[in-house]
Motif scaffolding. Structure first.
Motif, short mmCIF file in Angstrom:
data_model
loop_
_atom_site.label_atom_id
_atom_site.label_comp_id
_atom_site.label_asym_id
_atom_site.label_seq_id
_atom_site.Cartn_x
_atom_site.Cartn_y
_atom_site.Cartn_z
N PRO A 106 0.90 -1.19 -0.06
CA PRO A 106 0.04 -0.15 -0.03
C PRO A 106 0.92 1.25 0.03
CG PRO A 106 -1.04 -1.70 1.58
CD PRO A 106 0.54 -2.08 1.13
N ALA A 107 1.77 1.46 0.91
CA ALA A 107 2.94 2.22 0.92
C ALA A 107 3.54 2.39 -0.47
CB ALA A 107 3.77 2.35 1.88
N VAL A 108 3.96 1.53 -1.17
CA VAL A 108 4.60 1.55 -2.35
C VAL A 108 3.76 1.91 -3.51
CG1 VAL A 108 5.66 0.15 -4.17
CG2 VAL A 108 6.33 -0.11 -1.83
N LEU A 109 2.73 1.60 -3.45
CA LEU A 109 1.58 2.19 -4.45
C LEU A 109 1.33 3.61 -4.25
CD1 LEU A 109 -0.94 -0.89 -4.26
CD2 LEU A 109 0.55 -0.23 -6.33
N ALA A 110 1.11 4.18 -3.04
CA ALA A 110 0.75 5.48 -2.69
C ALA A 110 2.03 6.46 -3.25
CB ALA A 110 0.55 5.52 -1.18
N LEU A 111 3.15 6.02 -2.85
CA LEU A 111 4.53 6.83 -3.26
C LEU A 111 4.45 6.63 -4.89
CD1 LEU A 111 7.19 5.33 -1.15
CD2 LEU A 111 6.30 7.66 -0.97
#
Length: 325
Positions: A174-179
């Protein structure tokens, strides 16, 4: 490196701890000039004051004993003592974790809001670590026999959590997709399914974590991967062995803070350790991206080709750099 945690030190770990100090020099650096060597289990325990001082073991997320440290109240401060990381785990950021966790536990137990420790002159690696964590040199308030020449360091607040590069896991998606979405105008979009596919294909997928938050990530693939990127295919058709950096993304709030350089250094280290001769990457030249051009030049990248992408709306500079042995 998996998350690490402190647990009370148990005597059953004593032989393993002893094995970390094979000679007099390592004993002196760790335990001070009065530490006896050769030692027996009894003299080691006595000189290390195991059982006398609050003694803690640092375990990796896999349950491996990887660090040791103590604390006690000295001159009104939480004083750290006999800090050590197992030889096979040095250079992985665990020293910072050990110091922070000992400070956190020690301040709560002892009611002290500041911290101190001694460093033997010449132990430059340890000195740099403590300074990065906010410790500064100060006059020793309680000079004592055996401490002559020792460097005394103090910190007035709990050391901040250092940035840590670690392997990405599905929990980070989720954090990678948001970045990626933050910077999607410079990148290709990522769906959860495509990210999972890239993660499986990647030779290197890592993140930078700070204070428990993912602030940057890197995805890189080796040759002959099942990947449909036109830029990746350009390199795959021309080079037999390489590490292709598909994307490096840093949170907008953390840019210019060194996270991108940290990830590239990690990629170069990975390539060298894996015997890969080249790293490959690209950046836009139409529209121009001078910041990326300067960044890649600092790492020794050179242009080996150009190609138009996105239906001719963009042109990229295709670059390679020699891995470091």
């Amino acid at each position: 490196m998996p998350d690490a945690s402190l647990q009370p030190f148990h005597d059953s770990r004593l032989p393993e701890l002893m094995s970390w100090f094979p000679d007099q020099a390592s004993c002196r650096t760790w335990g001070g000039p009065e530490f006896r060597h050769p030692f027996t289990e009894a003299t080691f325990r006595e000189d290390a004051r195991v059982g006398t001082l609050a003694s803690w073991a640092l375990f990796t997320g896999d349950g491996v004993f990887a660090g040791f440290g103590q604390y006690y109240l000295r001159a009104g401060r939480c004083h750290l003592a006999r800090l050590a990381i197992a030889p096979g785990f040095r250079g992985r950021g665990l020293g910072s974790t050990l110091v922070r966790e000992l400070c956190r536990r020690g301040s709560a137990e002892l009611g002290a809001g500041s911290y101190s420790l001694f460093v033997l002159p010449g132990n430059d690696g340890a000195l740099r670590l403590y300074q990065r964590l906010g410790f500064t040199t100060a006059p020793c308030p309680e000079p004592a026999a055996g401490l002559e020449g020792m460097v005394y360091l103090v910190a007035s607040h709990l050391p901040a959590r250092a940035r840590q590069v670690r392997p990405a896991t599905p929990a980070d998606f989720p954090a990678v997709l948001a970045l990626n979405e933050e910077s999607v105008r410079f990148l290709s979009p990522l769906t959860p399914e495509r990210l999972a596919s890239l993660h499986r294909a990647a030779a290197l997928h890592c993140v930078v974590e700070q204070e428990g938050r993912v602030i940057a990530f890197l995805l890189a693939l080796r040759e002959k991967a099942d990947y449909d990127s036109v830029n990746y295919r350009w390199f795959d058709q021309r080079y037999p062995s390489f590490l292709y950096i598909d994307r490096v993304v840093v949170s907008q709030g953390a840019q210019a803070g060194g996270a991108g350089s940290l990830l590239y250094e990690h990629a170069f280290t990975h390539a060298g350790a894996s015997g890969v001769p080249l790293l490959a990457a690209e950046f836009d030249v139409e529209p121009p991206n001078p910041a990326s051009a300067r960044f890649h030049a600092r790492f020794g990248f050179r242009e080996v080709g150009r190609q138009a992408i996105a239906g001719g709306r963009k042109q990229v500079s295709l670059q390679v750099a020699a891995a470091r042995r």
